[in-house]
Design a protein around this motif. Sequence first.
Motif, PDB file in Angstrom:
ATOM      1  N   GLU A   1      -0.749   0.725   4.789  1.00 32.23           N
ATOM      2  CA  GLU A   1       0.122  -0.463   4.775  1.00 32.23           C
ATOM      3  C   GLU A   1       0.046  -1.219   6.098  1.00 32.23           C
ATOM      4  O   GLU A   1       0.096  -2.452   6.119  1.00 32.23           O
TER       5      GLU A   1
ATOM      6  N   VAL B   1       0.427   0.256  -2.287  1.00 37.34           N
ATOM      7  CA  VAL B   1      -0.054   1.600  -1.965  1.00 37.34           C
ATOM      8  C   VAL B   1       0.897   2.634  -2.563  1.00 37.34           C
ATOM      9  O   VAL B   1       2.114   2.530  -2.410  1.00 37.34           O
ATOM     10  N   THR B   2       0.341   3.615  -3.234  1.00 35.33           N
ATOM     11  CA  THR B   2       1.118   4.751  -3.718  1.00 35.33           C
ATOM     12  C   THR B   2       0.442   6.034  -3.244  1.00 35.33           C
ATOM     13  O   THR B   2      -0.755   6.043  -2.947  1.00 35.33           O
ATOM     14  N   GLY B   3       1.208   7.103  -3.164  1.00 38.59           N
ATOM     15  CA  GLY B   3       0.669   8.395  -2.753  1.00 38.59           C
ATOM     16  C   GLY B   3       1.073   9.491  -3.713  1.00 38.59           C
ATOM     17  O   GLY B   3       2.151   9.428  -4.309  1.00 38.59           O
TER      18      GLY B   3
ATOM     19  N   VAL C   1      -8.873   6.151   5.009  1.00 35.81           N
ATOM     20  CA  VAL C   1      -7.710   5.391   4.542  1.00 35.81           C
ATOM     21  C   VAL C   1      -7.830   3.926   4.968  1.00 35.81           C
ATOM     22  O   VAL C   1      -7.593   3.015   4.168  1.00 35.81           O
TER      23      VAL C   1
ATOM     24  N   ARG D   1      -4.529   4.008  -4.071  1.00 35.21           N
ATOM     25  CA  ARG D   1      -3.890   5.278  -4.450  1.00 35.21           C
ATOM     26  C   ARG D   1      -4.334   6.355  -3.461  1.00 35.21           C
ATOM     27  O   ARG D   1      -5.536   6.639  -3.335  1.00 35.21           O
ATOM     28  N   VAL D   2      -3.377   6.915  -2.730  1.00 29.33           N
ATOM     29  CA  VAL D   2      -3.642   7.974  -1.754  1.00 29.33           C
ATOM     30  C   VAL D   2      -3.395   9.320  -2.428  1.00 29.33           C
ATOM     31  O   VAL D   2      -2.307   9.559  -2.967  1.00 29.33           O
TER      32      VAL D   2
ATOM     33  N   VAL E   1       0.682  12.790   3.383  1.00 27.50           N
ATOM     34  CA  VAL E   1       0.485  11.685   2.442  1.00 27.50           C
ATOM     35  C   VAL E   1       1.300  10.475   2.880  1.00 27.50           C
ATOM     36  O   VAL E   1       0.814   9.329   2.845  1.00 27.50           O
ATOM     37  N   ALA E   2       2.539  10.701   3.317  1.00 26.88           N
ATOM     38  CA  ALA E   2       3.380   9.595   3.782  1.00 26.88           C
ATOM     39  C   ALA E   2       2.753   8.902   4.990  1.00 26.88           C
ATOM     40  O   ALA E   2       2.769   7.667   5.093  1.00 26.88           O
TER      41      ALA E   2
ATOM     42  N   VAL F   1      -0.138   6.750   3.718  1.00 27.13           N
ATOM     43  CA  VAL F   1       0.360   5.531   3.071  1.00 27.13           C
ATOM     44  C   VAL F   1       0.779   4.518   4.130  1.00 27.13           C
ATOM     45  O   VAL F   1       0.456   3.319   4.038  1.00 27.13           O
TER      46      VAL F   1
END
Length: 293
Positions: free
Chosen positions: A80, A88-90, A23, A38-39, A72-73, A76
Amino acid sequence: MNSANGAAVVVGVDGSEPALRAVRLAAAEAARRRRPLRVVHGFIWPLLRVPVEPVTDAPPGGGLRHQAEDLVARAVAEAEAAEPGIRVTGEIIDGEASAVLLGETPTAALVVLGDRGLGGFGALVIGSVAVQVATYADCPVLVARGEEHADGPVVVGVDGSPASRAAVEFAAEQAALRGAALHAVHAYRHPHSDGPGDMQPLVYQESKLHDEEDQVLAQSLAGIEERHPGLPVTREVVRERPVAALTAASRRALLVVVGGRGLGELAGLLLGSVSHGVLHHSACPVAVVRTPE
């Protein structure tokens, strides 16, 4: 490779420490390329018909689905924090990790993943997901392993094949983005082959052979300095096994770049023996660049 505007850097996560390293590496790549990150997490349990929601009367936050959302959170948030300002989106996608990540590759600028994840066999130096994605991906794949040696070059393995020429171009772009030098390594054991099954001479002169192999490297680098003005480029021609030469170079490199397959590979191998060997032994991150079949 996909360079379309808006194509994201994609990183696969599973909650493991190698995935979190991936990441951070992916966040840096997204920042350098000015692309979104994109995660993605492959959520396999529904395919196995395992209940994923909390059972009745369970405490809040229970269930496999919630655990996946939480990992996932966290990923992200890690991205960040590592690179403030990137977008960033997950997403959680039902499916096995390799299949989910391969499904991302046709539209991704780059896929990043850890060298090993949860559920891997302890004896494996590199996880099966990393090998499968690097073997079949439709975009470059970056595997987070070892460490980036800050003052080192971007190293690329060259053998004169179309795969290595694609790797050279990708490596030059990476070096330019990082403000680093490009170091091209051509390792040989026998006279250069133009394809599988070529006959090799029984007797050859070492100095002449070295000059011929140096010409192979020069041809593979043709035009790089014109396309990337100001990029420092160094060359190394060595009589050595390619995996050994690239592994040695990785000990002082920011990144090692290899083609998915090169000359002299067994026809049945989709991921070449050199790229496979470097993935297992490199002391720094490895990028695998495949060419269309």
